[in-house]
Write a protein that holds these residues in place. Structure first.
Motif, PDB file in Angstrom:
ATOM      1  N   ASN A 271       7.461   6.351   1.615  1.00 15.67           N
ATOM      2  CA  ASN A 271       7.014   6.232   0.222  1.00 15.67           C
ATOM      3  C   ASN A 271       7.506   4.929  -0.393  1.00 15.67           C
ATOM      4  N   LEU A 272       8.765   4.571  -0.081  1.00 14.39           N
ATOM      5  CA  LEU A 272       9.340   3.334  -0.606  1.00 14.39           C
ATOM      6  C   LEU A 272       8.630   2.109  -0.025  1.00 14.39           C
ATOM      7  N   LEU A 273       8.371   2.145   1.272  1.00 16.32           N
ATOM      8  CA  LEU A 273       7.653   1.035   1.905  1.00 16.32           C
ATOM      9  C   LEU A 273       6.247   0.909   1.325  1.00 16.32           C
ATOM     10  N   TYR A 274       5.634   2.039   0.998  1.00 17.49           N
ATOM     11  CA  TYR A 274       4.301   2.045   0.390  1.00 17.49           C
ATOM     12  C   TYR A 274       4.333   1.380  -0.984  1.00 17.49           C
ATOM     13  N   VAL A 275       5.325   1.762  -1.790  1.00 17.90           N
ATOM     14  CA  VAL A 275       5.428   1.222  -3.152  1.00 17.90           C
ATOM     15  C   VAL A 275       5.605  -0.297  -3.111  1.00 17.90           C
ATOM     16  N   ARG A 276       6.365  -0.787  -2.122  1.00 16.88           N
ATOM     17  CA  ARG A 276       6.598  -2.229  -1.982  1.00 16.88           C
ATOM     18  C   ARG A 276       5.495  -2.932  -1.174  1.00 16.88           C
ATOM     19  N   SER A 277       4.468  -2.181  -0.783  1.00 16.42           N
ATOM     20  CA  SER A 277       3.356  -2.743   0.012  1.00 16.42           C
ATOM     21  C   SER A 277       3.860  -3.464   1.269  1.00 16.42           C
ATOM     22  N   LEU A 282       5.935  -0.467   7.454  1.00 16.08           N
ATOM     23  CA  LEU A 282       5.382   0.884   7.458  1.00 16.08           C
ATOM     24  C   LEU A 282       4.634   1.153   8.765  1.00 16.08           C
ATOM     25  N   SER A 283       3.926   0.148   9.275  1.00 15.36           N
ATOM     26  CA  SER A 283       3.232   0.287  10.553  1.00 15.36           C
ATOM     27  C   SER A 283       4.226   0.524  11.689  1.00 15.36           C
ATOM     28  N   TYR A 284       5.335  -0.236  11.681  1.00 12.98           N
ATOM     29  CA  TYR A 284       6.356  -0.074  12.718  1.00 12.98           C
ATOM     30  C   TYR A 284       6.975   1.325  12.660  1.00 12.98           C
ATOM     31  N   GLY A 304      -0.067   9.065   7.136  1.00 12.32           N
ATOM     32  CA  GLY A 304      -0.930   9.183   5.961  1.00 12.32           C
ATOM     33  C   GLY A 304      -0.669   8.081   4.952  1.00 12.32           C
ATOM     34  N   ASN A 305       0.612   7.777   4.703  1.00 10.04           N
ATOM     35  CA  ASN A 305       0.958   6.694   3.782  1.00 10.04           C
ATOM     36  C   ASN A 305       0.475   5.344   4.307  1.00 10.04           C
ATOM     37  N   TYR A 306       0.563   5.161   5.630  1.00 15.70           N
ATOM     38  CA  TYR A 306       0.120   3.904   6.231  1.00 15.70           C
ATOM     39  C   TYR A 306      -1.388   3.696   5.999  1.00 15.70           C
ATOM     40  N   TYR A 307      -2.175   4.738   6.247  1.00 14.35           N
ATOM     41  CA  TYR A 307      -3.617   4.610   6.039  1.00 14.35           C
ATOM     42  C   TYR A 307      -3.956   4.464   4.557  1.00 14.35           C
ATOM     43  N   SER A 308      -3.172   5.109   3.700  1.00 17.30           N
ATOM     44  CA  SER A 308      -3.405   4.988   2.265  1.00 17.30           C
ATOM     45  C   SER A 308      -3.163   3.548   1.809  1.00 17.30           C
ATOM     46  N   LEU A 309      -2.115   2.925   2.335  1.00 21.56           N
ATOM     47  CA  LEU A 309      -1.825   1.532   1.985  1.00 21.56           C
ATOM     48  C   LEU A 309      -2.937   0.600   2.449  1.00 21.56           C
ATOM     49  N   ARG A 310      -3.628   0.971   3.521  1.00 22.30           N
ATOM     50  CA  ARG A 310      -4.767   0.194   4.019  1.00 22.30           C
ATOM     51  C   ARG A 310      -6.081   0.594   3.326  1.00 22.30           C
ATOM     52  N   GLN A 312      -7.603   3.348   3.448  1.00 21.80           N
ATOM     53  CA  GLN A 312      -8.430   4.252   4.256  1.00 21.80           C
ATOM     54  C   GLN A 312      -8.081   5.688   3.839  1.00 21.80           C
ATOM     55  N   HIS A 313      -8.573   6.060   2.677  1.00 16.31           N
ATOM     56  CA  HIS A 313      -8.116   7.298   2.034  1.00 16.31           C
ATOM     57  C   HIS A 313      -8.582   8.554   2.759  1.00 16.31           C
ATOM     58  N   GLU A 314      -9.741   8.510   3.404  1.00 11.53           N
ATOM     59  CA  GLU A 314     -10.202   9.684   4.159  1.00 11.53           C
ATOM     60  C   GLU A 314      -9.256   9.981   5.320  1.00 11.53           C
ATOM     61  N   LYS A 315      -8.859   8.925   6.048  1.00 16.63           N
ATOM     62  CA  LYS A 315      -7.925   9.111   7.157  1.00 16.63           C
ATOM     63  C   LYS A 315      -6.566   9.578   6.652  1.00 16.63           C
ATOM     64  N   ALA A 316      -6.132   9.023   5.520  1.00 17.77           N
ATOM     65  CA  ALA A 316      -4.842   9.420   4.941  1.00 17.77           C
ATOM     66  C   ALA A 316      -4.850  10.909   4.609  1.00 17.77           C
ATOM     67  N   ALA A 317      -5.913  11.372   3.944  1.00 17.67           N
ATOM     68  CA  ALA A 317      -6.021  12.788   3.583  1.00 17.67           C
ATOM     69  C   ALA A 317      -6.020  13.668   4.828  1.00 17.67           C
ATOM     70  N   LEU A 318      -6.654  13.198   5.906  1.00 17.23           N
ATOM     71  CA  LEU A 318      -6.694  13.957   7.160  1.00 17.23           C
ATOM     72  C   LEU A 318      -5.290  14.179   7.711  1.00 17.23           C
ATOM     73  N   TYR A 319      -4.446  13.150   7.665  1.00 21.49           N
ATOM     74  CA  TYR A 319      -3.090  13.293   8.191  1.00 21.49           C
ATOM     75  C   TYR A 319      -2.210  14.158   7.281  1.00 21.49           C
ATOM     76  N   PHE A 320      -2.449  14.109   5.987  1.00 16.03           N
ATOM     77  CA  PHE A 320      -1.698  15.008   5.104  1.00 16.03           C
ATOM     78  C   PHE A 320      -2.113  16.461   5.352  1.00 16.03           C
ATOM     79  N   GLN A 321      -3.387  16.679   5.654  1.00 17.83           N
ATOM     80  CA  GLN A 321      -3.843  18.025   6.014  1.00 17.83           C
ATOM     81  C   GLN A 321      -3.184  18.489   7.308  1.00 17.83           C
ATOM     82  N   ARG A 322      -3.033  17.577   8.272  1.00 18.90           N
ATOM     83  CA  ARG A 322      -2.349  17.928   9.521  1.00 18.90           C
ATOM     84  C   ARG A 322      -0.893  18.323   9.239  1.00 18.90           C
ATOM     85  N   ALA A 323      -0.267  17.605   8.338  1.00 15.87           N
ATOM     86  CA  ALA A 323       1.118  17.947   7.969  1.00 15.87           C
ATOM     87  C   ALA A 323       1.186  19.357   7.405  1.00 15.87           C
ATOM     88  N   LEU A 324       0.193  19.722   6.603  1.00 11.55           N
ATOM     89  CA  LEU A 324       0.194  21.042   5.974  1.00 11.55           C
ATOM     90  C   LEU A 324      -0.130  22.151   6.961  1.00 11.55           C
TER      91      LEU A 324
END
Length: 538
Positions: A271-277, A282-284, A304-310, A312-324
Motif C-alpha cells: 500500500n505504501l509503495l502504491y501511494v508513492r507510485s 512494487l513489481s519486485y 492487485g496493488n501492482y496492477y492497480s498502479l498500472r 489495469q483495474h480489472e486484473k487488480a479486482a480479479l486478484y483481490f477476489q482471489r484473496a477473498l
C-alpha cells in the motif's frame, strides 16, 4: 528469563493457537541447557488419548476436519476435547465457505451459515457451566458466540479465556475485534501479565491512538524484545496509519532484511509503495512473494496493488477476489476491491465490497470513507454525510474526513457547518492542503471578503514557507484574489506584488487578470524587480 520460560512452555504444550511463542522466544537471548524446562508430564487421560490425538492431529493438519473429529469421539482429555470441538467448528466453516466462495453480495452471504454453531454452543455452554473448559476451549466458545452475534456474551468469555491462558494470542485478538472504543477497553478486567502490554499496544493502533501505541512498543523493545520482528512490523503499521510514509517504508525495508521470506504485513507494505507510485519496488515485491507462496492472501493483495498502479483495474479486482476466496474475512482485500470497482465506475459492486469490509471490522475508516465517496458520486449527499461522519468519528484528526464532511455540508447548503469543518481540517494539519482554499472560496460565495482574504493569506504563507510546489492554478487563484482585494482597498503596492507573483504561474486567465489589474492601477509589472516572499507581501 521468566518470559522466555513461559514462551517455551506454552509452545511445548501446544504448537498451534499460541501467542507467537516461537517468534518472540527467538527474539530473546537463548537459555543455557540446564534452564530449559522439561516437557510437561502426561496425565492418565492424556496417555489414554495420545494415539487418537496424534492421529487426529495429522488429519487436522491435512484439513480433513470431519475425519479428525470422528477419531476423537469419546476422548476425555482437555487437549483431545478441544481438538474434537475445533475440528467440528472448522468443518462447518469450510462447508460454509465452499458455498459462499463466489458470493459478493451481503444478501447471498447472509443466507449461508455454519450449521454446526448451534450444536457447539449448547455443548460448550454445558461444559462452561460445569467449569470444565480450559483456555483453548473458552476461546472456541467465544468464537462460536461471536459467530452467532451474541457479542456481549462473547466478550465475557474471551476475557475469561485471557485469564485462563494469557499466552494464547487468539483470545486477545478476538477480544480486540469486539472492542469499539477506549471506554469499553478501560471497563474490561484483563489479567495483569506482560502479554497485556502487547494487547494494549495493538488495541491503541486499532483505535487510532498511534502515539500511545508507539510508546507501548518502545517500552516493550526496551524490556528485551528489541529484535522482535513482530514489534517492528507493528510499529511500521502504526506509522502507515498516521501517513508517516517515509518512516513506515524504512521500517518495512528493515523488516525485509531481517526476515526476507516474511509474507505477513507485506500487503500493507505494498500500500505504501502504491501511494508513492514506486512501480519497480512494487513489481519486485510482487514477484518475490509469488516465488515464496503465490497462494497467500497477502501475495494476491500485493499483485492487485501492482496492477492497480498500472491502471489495469480489472486484473487488480480479479486478484483481490482471489484473496477473498482464500480468506473471506480479509479486511484489506474487501476495501481495496471497493476502490477498484470505483475506478471502473461500478458503484453497486463498490458499495457491496465496502459493506463487506465494515462487516469484518466496523473500525475500518477506509470503508466508511469509500461509501461516502460512492454515494457522493451517486449525488446522494445525505447518505454521503452519514458515512463521512462515521469515518470522521474513527479518525477525528484526519483532515481528509473533515474536508469531505465540509463538501457535503456545502452541497446541503449548511455553510456554517462547512466552514467549521474546513477550519478544523486546517487546524489538525491539512494533508492535501485544500481546506483553506475551500474555506476561502466559501467565504467568497457568502460575500465575506475580509475572511476570504485572510484564508488566502494564510494559505500563501504556508505554501511558500514549507517550499512546496502545488498546482499552479490553486496558488495563482489565491494570488489573483488577493491582488484584487488589495486593489479594491487601495493598497496598490501589495496589489502590485501579488500580481507580479501571479504572473510567475502559467495560468493564462490569472495572468491576464493580473496584468489588467496592474494597468488599471497605472503600475508596470516590471516596476519592482525584487520578488518578495508572501510574508513580506502581506
Amino acid at each position: 528469563k521468566n518470559v522466555k520460560l513461559q514462551l517455551i512452555s506454552i509452545w511445548s504444550e501446544s504448537n498451534y493457537l499460541c501467542f507467537r511463542a516461537s517468534e518472540l522466544a527467538f527474539s530473546l537471548d537463548p537459555l543455557p541447557l540446564n534452564e530449559i524446562p522439561p516437557a510437561p508430564e502426561l496425565t492418565e487421560e492424556d496417555a489414554r488419548d495420545l494415539d487418537a490425538l496424534c492421529l487426529a492431529k495429522s488429519y487436522f493438519d491435512l484439513k480433513e476436519y470431519d475425519r479428525a473429529a470422528y477419531f476423537l469421539r469419546g476422548c476425555r482429555s482437555q487437549k483431545a476435547y478441544f481438538l474434537y470441538m475445533y475440528s467440528r467448528y472448522l468443518s462447518g466453516e469450510k462447508k460454509k465457505d465452499d458455498e459462499t466462495v463466489d458470493s459478493l453480495g451481503p444478501l447471498e452471504k447472509g443466507q449461508v451459515r455454519n450449521e454446526a454453531l448451534r450444536e457447539l454452543r449448547v455443548e460448550l455452554s454445558k461444559k462452561h457451566s460445569a467449569g470444565e473448559l480450559d483456555g483453548f476451549a473458552l476461546y472456541l466458545y467465544g468464537v462460536v458466540l461471536r459467530k452467532l452475534d451474541l457479542l456481549k456474551e462473547a466478550v465475557e468469555i474471551f476475557v475469561a479465556a485471557t485469564h485462563a491462558l494469557p499466552l494464547h494470542w487468539g483470545s486477545w485478538l478476538e477480544l480486540c475485534n469486539l472492542i469499539t472504543n477506549i471506554e469499553m477497553l478501560k471497563s474490561l478486567s484483563l489479567p495483569e501479565c506482560w502479554v497485556r502490554d502487547f494487547f494494549m499496544a495493538h488495541m491503541f493502533t486499532e483505535l487510532q491512538m498511534i502515539k500511545e501505541a508507539l510508546q507501548k512498543y518502545q517500552s516493550l523493545m526496551e524490556a528485551g524484545f528489541a529484535k522482535s520482528t513482530y514489534i517492528i512490523s507493528q510499529i511500521a503499521v502504526a506509522y502507515h496509519n498516521i501517513r508517516d510514509i517515509d518512516q513506515a517504508l524504512y521500517l518495512f525495508n528493515e523488516l525485509r532484511e531481517q526476515d526476507p521470506f516474511r509474507i505477513e504485513n507485506m500487503d500493507t507494505f505494498s500500500n505504501l509503495l502504491y501511494v508513492r507510485s514506486m512501480k519497480p519496488e512494487l513489481s519486485y515485491l510482487a514477484h518475490n512473494l509469488v516465488e515464496i507462496d503465490k497462494y497467500r492472501v497477502e501475495t494476491c493483495c500485493v499483485i492487485g496493488n501492482y496492477y492497480s498502479l498500472r491502471s489495469q483495474h480489472e486484473k487488480a479486482a480479479l486478484y483481490f477476489q482471489r484473496a477473498l476466496k482464500l480468506n473471506p474475512r480479509c479486511l484489506g482485500a474487501w476495501t481495496l476491491m471497493g476502490h477498484e470497482y470505483m475506478e471502473m465506475k461500478n458503484t453497486s459492486a463498490a458499495i457491496q465490497a465496502y459493506r463487506h469490509a465494515i462487516e469484518v471490522n466496523k473500525r475500518d475508516y477506509r470503508a466508511w470513507y469509500g461509501l461516502g465517496q460512492t454515494y457522493e458520486i451517486l449525488k446522494m449527499p445525505f447518505y454521503s454525510l452519514y458515512y463521512y461522519r462515521k469515518a470522521h468519528q474513527l479518525r477525528p484528526n484526519d483532515s481528509r474526513m473533515l474536508v469531505a464532511l465540509g463538501e457535503c455540508y456545502e452541497k446541503l447548503s449548511q455553510q456554517v457547518e462547512a466552514k467549521k469543518c474546513y477550519w478544523r481540517a486546517y487546524s489538525v494539519g491539512d494533508v492535501e492542503r485544500m481546506a483553506l482554499l475551500k474555506l476561502a472560496k466559501l467565504h467568497e460565495q457568502l460575500n465575506e471578503f475580509d475572511d476570504a482574504a485572510q484564508c488566502y493569506i494564510i494559505y500563501i504563507q504556508d505554501i511558500f514557507s514549507c517550499g512546496e510546489q502545488l498546482e499552479h492554478a490553486e496558488v495563482s487563484t489565491a494570488l489573483r484574489y488577493l491582488g484584487q482585494y488589495y486593489f479594491k482597498n487601495k493598497l496598490y503596492d501589495e496589489a502590485s506584488l501579488c500580481a507580479q507573483r501571479c504572473c510567475d504561474y502559467n495560468d493564462v486567465s490569472s495572468s491576464s487578470a493580473a496584468h489588467s489589474q496592474l494597468r488599471d492601477a497605472n503600475l508596470s509589472p516590471f516596476g519592482k524587480m525584487l520578488i518578495l516572499s508572501p510574508k513580506q507581501v502581506m
